[in-house]
Motif scaffolding. Structure first.
Motif, PDB file in Angstrom:
ATOM      1  N   TYR A 160       0.862  -1.180   0.000  1.00  0.00           N
ATOM      2  CA  TYR A 160       0.000   0.000   0.000  1.00  0.00           C
ATOM      3  C   TYR A 160       0.898   1.230   0.000  1.00  0.00           C
ATOM      4  CZ  TYR A 160      -4.002  -2.954   1.302  1.00  0.00           C
ATOM      5  OH  TYR A 160      -4.993  -3.908   1.323  1.00  0.00           O
ATOM      6  N   VAL A 161       0.734   2.076  -1.000  1.00  0.00           N
ATOM      7  CA  VAL A 161       1.444   3.358  -1.064  1.00  0.00           C
ATOM      8  C   VAL A 161       0.443   4.456  -0.738  1.00  0.00           C
ATOM      9  CG1 VAL A 161       2.664   4.982  -2.544  1.00  0.00           C
ATOM     10  CG2 VAL A 161       3.159   2.539  -2.692  1.00  0.00           C
ATOM     11  N   LEU A 162       0.788   5.282   0.251  1.00  0.00           N
ATOM     12  CA  LEU A 162      -0.170   6.214   0.838  1.00  0.00           C
ATOM     13  C   LEU A 162       0.306   7.653   0.705  1.00  0.00           C
ATOM     14  CD1 LEU A 162      -0.306   4.130   4.112  1.00  0.00           C
ATOM     15  CD2 LEU A 162      -2.015   4.011   2.309  1.00  0.00           C
ATOM     16  N   GLY A 163      -0.568   8.498   0.175  1.00  0.00           N
ATOM     17  CA  GLY A 163      -0.316   9.937   0.159  1.00  0.00           C
ATOM     18  C   GLY A 163       0.907  10.327  -0.644  1.00  0.00           C
ATOM     19  N   GLY A 164       1.611  11.350  -0.139  1.00  0.00           N
ATOM     20  CA  GLY A 164       2.743  11.924  -0.853  1.00  0.00           C
ATOM     21  C   GLY A 164       2.315  13.158  -1.625  1.00  0.00           C
ATOM     22  N   MET A 165       3.277  13.893  -2.117  1.00  0.00           N
ATOM     23  CA  MET A 165       2.987  15.049  -2.956  1.00  0.00           C
ATOM     24  C   MET A 165       3.146  14.640  -4.414  1.00  0.00           C
ATOM     25  SD  MET A 165       4.745  18.819  -3.056  1.00  0.00           S
ATOM     26  CE  MET A 165       4.102  19.297  -1.462  1.00  0.00           C
ATOM     27  N   VAL A 166       2.123  14.900  -5.213  1.00  0.00           N
ATOM     28  CA  VAL A 166       2.166  14.532  -6.629  1.00  0.00           C
ATOM     29  C   VAL A 166       3.145  15.459  -7.346  1.00  0.00           C
ATOM     30  CG1 VAL A 166       0.854  14.239  -8.748  1.00  0.00           C
ATOM     31  CG2 VAL A 166      -0.198  13.680  -6.542  1.00  0.00           C
ATOM     32  N   VAL A 167       4.135  14.866  -8.019  1.00  0.00           N
ATOM     33  CA  VAL A 167       5.171  15.614  -8.730  1.00  0.00           C
ATOM     34  C   VAL A 167       4.849  15.617 -10.220  1.00  0.00           C
ATOM     35  CG1 VAL A 167       7.626  15.726  -9.269  1.00  0.00           C
ATOM     36  CG2 VAL A 167       6.877  14.981  -7.008  1.00  0.00           C
ATOM     37  N   GLY A 168       5.063  16.764 -10.853  1.00  0.00           N
ATOM     38  CA  GLY A 168       4.839  16.844 -12.289  1.00  0.00           C
ATOM     39  C   GLY A 168       3.637  17.682 -12.655  1.00  0.00           C
ATOM     40  N   THR A 169       2.862  18.104 -11.665  1.00  0.00           N
ATOM     41  CA  THR A 169       1.732  18.985 -11.932  1.00  0.00           C
ATOM     42  C   THR A 169       2.145  20.425 -11.624  1.00  0.00           C
ATOM     43  OG1 THR A 169       0.898  18.678  -9.680  1.00  0.00           O
ATOM     44  CG2 THR A 169       0.082  17.172 -11.372  1.00  0.00           C
ATOM     45  N   LYS A 222       0.548  22.689  -9.851  1.00  0.00           N
ATOM     46  CA  LYS A 222       0.353  23.013  -8.438  1.00  0.00           C
ATOM     47  C   LYS A 222       0.652  21.787  -7.605  1.00  0.00           C
ATOM     48  CE  LYS A 222      -3.025  24.941  -5.211  1.00  0.00           C
ATOM     49  NZ  LYS A 222      -4.443  25.352  -5.018  1.00  0.00           N
ATOM     50  N   ARG A 223       1.677  21.888  -6.781  1.00  0.00           N
ATOM     51  CA  ARG A 223       2.069  20.744  -5.964  1.00  0.00           C
ATOM     52  C   ARG A 223       1.236  20.724  -4.677  1.00  0.00           C
ATOM     53  NH1 ARG A 223       8.553  19.653  -6.356  1.00  0.00           N
ATOM     54  NH2 ARG A 223       8.690  19.524  -8.632  1.00  0.00           N
ATOM     55  N   VAL A 224       0.399  19.720  -4.579  1.00  0.00           N
ATOM     56  CA  VAL A 224      -0.441  19.582  -3.387  1.00  0.00           C
ATOM     57  C   VAL A 224      -0.332  18.155  -2.883  1.00  0.00           C
ATOM     58  CG1 VAL A 224      -2.089  21.364  -4.059  1.00  0.00           C
ATOM     59  CG2 VAL A 224      -2.444  19.018  -4.826  1.00  0.00           C
ATOM     60  N   PRO A 225      -0.487  17.979  -1.555  1.00  0.00           N
ATOM     61  CA  PRO A 225      -0.460  16.612  -1.004  1.00  0.00           C
ATOM     62  C   PRO A 225      -1.614  15.778  -1.555  1.00  0.00           C
ATOM     63  CG  PRO A 225      -0.236  18.260   0.735  1.00  0.00           C
ATOM     64  CD  PRO A 225      -0.630  18.998  -0.502  1.00  0.00           C
ATOM     65  N   SER A 226      -1.396  14.500  -1.607  1.00  0.00           N
ATOM     66  CA  SER A 226      -2.393  13.558  -2.116  1.00  0.00           C
ATOM     67  C   SER A 226      -2.978  12.744  -0.964  1.00  0.00           C
ATOM     68  CB  SER A 226      -1.747  12.617  -3.134  1.00  0.00           C
ATOM     69  OG  SER A 226      -2.603  11.542  -3.466  1.00  0.00           O
ATOM     70  N   HIS A 227      -4.252  12.353  -1.128  1.00  0.00           N
ATOM     71  CA  HIS A 227      -4.813  11.397  -0.161  1.00  0.00           C
ATOM     72  C   HIS A 227      -5.055  10.035  -0.817  1.00  0.00           C
ATOM     73  CE1 HIS A 227      -8.515  12.162  -2.244  1.00  0.00           C
ATOM     74  NE2 HIS A 227      -8.662  13.390  -1.752  1.00  0.00           N
ATOM     75  N   ARG A 275      -1.772  14.108   2.807  1.00  0.00           N
ATOM     76  CA  ARG A 275      -0.570  14.358   3.613  1.00  0.00           C
ATOM     77  C   ARG A 275       0.669  13.812   2.903  1.00  0.00           C
ATOM     78  NH1 ARG A 275      -1.922  12.271   9.134  1.00  0.00           N
ATOM     79  NH2 ARG A 275      -4.132  12.282   8.614  1.00  0.00           N
ATOM     80  N   TYR A 276       1.825  14.410   3.211  1.00  0.00           N
ATOM     81  CA  TYR A 276       3.107  13.882   2.776  1.00  0.00           C
ATOM     82  C   TYR A 276       4.105  14.079   3.906  1.00  0.00           C
ATOM     83  CZ  TYR A 276       5.011  18.588   1.774  1.00  0.00           C
ATOM     84  OH  TYR A 276       5.462  19.879   1.877  1.00  0.00           O
ATOM     85  N   GLY A 326       0.567  11.825  11.176  1.00  0.00           N
ATOM     86  CA  GLY A 326       1.236  13.113  11.049  1.00  0.00           C
ATOM     87  C   GLY A 326       1.494  13.526   9.622  1.00  0.00           C
ATOM     88  N   GLY A 327       2.643  14.166   9.409  1.00  0.00           N
ATOM     89  CA  GLY A 327       3.012  14.645   8.084  1.00  0.00           C
ATOM     90  C   GLY A 327       2.689  16.112   7.886  1.00  0.00           C
ATOM     91  N   ILE A 328       2.763  16.554   6.638  1.00  0.00           N
ATOM     92  CA  ILE A 328       2.465  17.937   6.263  1.00  0.00           C
ATOM     93  C   ILE A 328       1.183  17.939   5.450  1.00  0.00           C
ATOM     94  CG2 ILE A 328       3.283  19.937   4.965  1.00  0.00           C
ATOM     95  CD1 ILE A 328       6.132  19.030   5.544  1.00  0.00           C
ATOM     96  N   GLY A 329       0.260  18.837   5.796  1.00  0.00           N
ATOM     97  CA  GLY A 329      -1.045  18.892   5.155  1.00  0.00           C
ATOM     98  C   GLY A 329      -1.099  19.887   4.012  1.00  0.00           C
ATOM     99  N   GLU A 330      -2.297  20.115   3.539  1.00  0.00           N
ATOM    100  CA  GLU A 330      -2.496  20.986   2.379  1.00  0.00           C
ATOM    101  C   GLU A 330      -2.093  22.424   2.661  1.00  0.00           C
ATOM    102  OE1 GLU A 330      -6.035  19.147  -0.242  1.00  0.00           O
ATOM    103  OE2 GLU A 330      -6.658  19.845   1.744  1.00  0.00           O
ATOM    104  N   GLY A 331      -2.170  22.852   3.923  1.00  0.00           N
ATOM    105  CA  GLY A 331      -1.752  24.207   4.280  1.00  0.00           C
ATOM    106  C   GLY A 331      -0.297  24.291   4.683  1.00  0.00           C
ATOM    107  N   GLN A 332       0.479  23.235   4.379  1.00  0.00           N
ATOM    108  CA  GLN A 332       1.901  23.146   4.731  1.00  0.00           C
ATOM    109  C   GLN A 332       2.127  23.173   6.245  1.00  0.00           C
ATOM    110  OE1 GLN A 332       4.320  22.528   2.245  1.00  0.00           O
ATOM    111  NE2 GLN A 332       2.351  22.190   1.227  1.00  0.00           N
ATOM    112  N   GLU A 333       1.091  22.782   6.994  1.00  0.00           N
ATOM    113  CA  GLU A 333       1.221  22.711   8.448  1.00  0.00           C
ATOM    114  C   GLU A 333       1.686  21.321   8.874  1.00  0.00           C
ATOM    115  OE1 GLU A 333      -2.878  21.043   7.613  1.00  0.00           O
ATOM    116  OE2 GLU A 333      -1.454  22.467   6.714  1.00  0.00           O
ATOM    117  N   VAL A 334       2.383  21.262  10.012  1.00  0.00           N
ATOM    118  CA  VAL A 334       2.758  19.981  10.597  1.00  0.00           C
ATOM    119  C   VAL A 334       1.544  19.421  11.330  1.00  0.00           C
ATOM    120  CG1 VAL A 334       4.229  18.799  12.273  1.00  0.00           C
ATOM    121  CG2 VAL A 334       5.175  20.614  10.832  1.00  0.00           C
TER     122      VAL A 334
END
Length: 584
Positions: A336-345, A347-352, A374-375, A390-398
């Motif tokens: 299972y691969v979970l979340g991360g930030m999608v690269v190549g778009t 607008k870089r936003v975390p993925s769910h 989160r990523y 945990g991780g970093i959310g869409e607002g770049q918060e911890v």
């Protein structure tokens, strides 16, 4: 043609014996000097008694003793088919026999009866070359009748290594209970445990009245701890035949408590299945590397498999998308691969998103998305659950939040948040508790905390400790301890949850971070990462090292196919299907 000897020459004619056989066969075909006819049914073949007696102990006893056949003009061979008789006589006079699919069975029986061991082994070799899952069980029966050990071993090897196909054959239904028990109990049986269960129930249903009394003993041979929980729920726990058996029902209830209770409540000793039984030997551990930054520091979609038996790296199906600082876990023989930030778009936003990989199929599919994108988070598993922390959310918060995926119900649910939100802690589960070691705060300062989550109670507590100062380090469970592997340090710390004490292990060669770690065969494997050089520069690594806790030593396993860091590193246990693993 000759050899010098003292006082003379030893002459050797290499062709004489074969020419003699040829001449004898010519005499036989023309019925010259033949003195006996051997018969199989209505078939009569003229032969020479002395040739037959010279060719096998069977005919020597028949013609050189006081048996009546020694003087009879015709000798009837009972149990020999006419087609086999012709081949036997041809073999006696020429040393040749044409073994085919049509004549091999009567020929091997004749060779056994008439005592021609080399012809017998030739027939056995031919049968071995023709073995398939559909005929191997029948061949085993034949080998036992003929006392042919080489054929029995080869046929049994096919029956075990290709058991899922063998289980669909008609011959499996004809096995007696002891024979089926012998297969199901064999550690070398090669097949998922779900297939083992299905074979058992097909056998039982072939003759329910006679076979239901064997269900309890045979069900114990199914290694229930290694059955996929969803399969257990849908196909085993609800099976009408098993539920009708009180003894089997006790086994199923104990299995359900062990598989689905977070507490792992022990069951009565008399009905408890062997929960600590290892997987069958056909299961193997594979080391998998996913994603991360490679060589030029570009986020990669690569998925690599390392086979310890061959020492080779192989490329698997690539990740569906480039993900920066996603996490990956193995659960129920899938990744299972979970979340991360999608690269190549743009607008870089975390993925769910959740992506699920089957090693058996070498394919990816989309799973249920997480509740929160989160990523740079951490994930781990316990029983049928995945925890994403945990991780970093869409607002770049911890974030300090945690969610849990129930793989049986296929749903995500929010759980209690950690006391202190941290990035890049070391995470592991041991004895019903989830441990977060260290990490860093929003200012990138190390956090000297152990945060502990009680899984069944959904509660956290924290402990301060001066021993912890790890950042971007993995943790693994090695034996009874949790091992924290580096993290801007060479240091390896082994934590004992029972005593709440740390033990130092042998240091790594480099000050290492952003690396991967996993356990295979009670050894720790560490992959890639980045190292801090003596002059405080950061260098990417392709190193591949192994730590042996028994000797407290490190050894190099060579190099990764390329430099790699911030990747996922995990162990996946399954039955290998070589066709799914193209070479890297």
């Amino acid at each position: 043609m000759g050899e010098e000897l003292p006082g003379g020459l030893l002459f050797q004619d290499q062709d004489f014996s074969s020419e003699l056989l040829r001449q004898l066969n010519g005499l036989r075909q023309n019925r010259i000097l033949t003195d006996v006819s051997i018969c199989a049914g209505a078939r009569e073949v003229p032969c020479h008694r002395n040739v037959l007696a010279s060719s096998s102990p069977y005919f020597r006893a028949m013609f050189c003793s006081n048996f009546r056949e020694s003087s009879e003009a015709k000798v009837q061979l009972k149990g020999i088919e006419s087609t086999a008789l012709d081949q036997i006589v041809l073999y006696v006079y020429t040393g040749e026999a044409h073994v085919t699919a049509e004549n091999v069975l009567p020929l091997i029986e004749a060779a056994s009866m008439l005592q021609y061991p080399k012809l017998f082994e030739a027939c056995s070799s031919y049968l071995q070359s023709q073995l398939t899952p559909s005929n191997c069980l029948g061949m085993i029966r034949l080998s036992e009748i003929l006392s042919c050990e080489t054929l029995r071993k080869k046929a049994r090897e096919v029956a075990l290594t290709r058991f899922p196909e063998v289980a669909t054959s008609a011959d499996l239904k004809e096995l007696c209970a002891l024979e089926l028990r012998d297969y199901l109990g064999d550690d070398g049986l090669c097949g998922e445990e779900e297939k083992v269960f299905e074979a058992l129930m097909v056998w039982v249903r072939h003759d329910v009245q006679a076979r239901r009394r064997h269900m309890q003993d045979l069900l114990r041979l199914v290694r229930l701890p290694h059955v996929h929980p969803a399969f257990f729920q849908h196909f085993i726990a609800g099976d009408a035949l098993l539920r009708a058996s009180p003894a089997c029902q006790l086994i199923l209830e104990a299995a359900q408590r062990q598989m689905f209770s977070l507490q792992g409540t022990p069951s009565a000793p008399d009905c408890q299945p062997p929960w600590h039984v290892p997987p069958r030997s056909s299961y193997r551990d594979f080391l998998i590397l996913l994603g991360g930054r490679k060589d030029s520091q570009q986020t990669t979609r690569d998925v690599l498999l390392y086979d310890r038996q061959t020492g080779q790296w192989q490329s698997l199906a690539k990740l569906p998308t480039r993900l920066y600082k996603a996490t990956a876990v193995s659960l129920h023989r899938s990744i299972y691969v979970l979340g991360g930030m999608v690269v190549g778009t743009e607008k870089r936003v975390p993925s769910h998103d959740t992506y699920i990989f089957s090693l058996k199929l070498n394919q990816w599919r989309l799973g249920q998305p997480m509740l929160v994108a989160r990523y740079s988070h951490r994930s781990t598993t316990h029983k049928n659950f995945i925890f994403s922390i945990g991780g970093i959310g869409e607002g770049q918060e911890v974030m300090g939040s945690m969610e849990r995926y129930d793989s049986i119900r296929d749903v995500w649910e929010s759980m209690a948040s950690m006391p202190v939100g941290v990035l890049h802690p070391a995470v592991a589960v041991k004895d019903q508790r989830l441990y977060l070691f260290g990490g860093e705060d929003i200012m990138q300062n190390p956090v000297r905390l152990i945060q502990v989550y009680h899984i069944s109670r959904n509660t956290w507590f924290k402990m301060e400790t001066r021993m912890i100062k790890n950042v971007c380090a993995p943790a693994v469970v090695l034996g009874e301890r949790i091992v924290i592997v580096g993290g801007y340090t060479r240091r390896i710390l082994a934590y004992d949850p029972q005593s709440n004490k740390f033990v130092k292990c042998a240091d790594m060669r480099d000050r290492r971070m952003h690396h991967g770690a996993t356990v295979m065969g009670n050894k720790l494997y560490v992959t890639g990462g980045r190292r801090l050089t003596t002059d405080c520069n950061i260098e990417d690594l392709a190193s591949f090292d192994c730590y042996d806790p028994e000797t407290d030593t490190w050894t190099s396993q060579g190099q990764l196919p390329h430099k790699l860091f911030d990747h996922a590193c995990l162990t996946l246990q399954c039955i290998p299907h070589a066709s799914n693993f193209p070479r890297a």
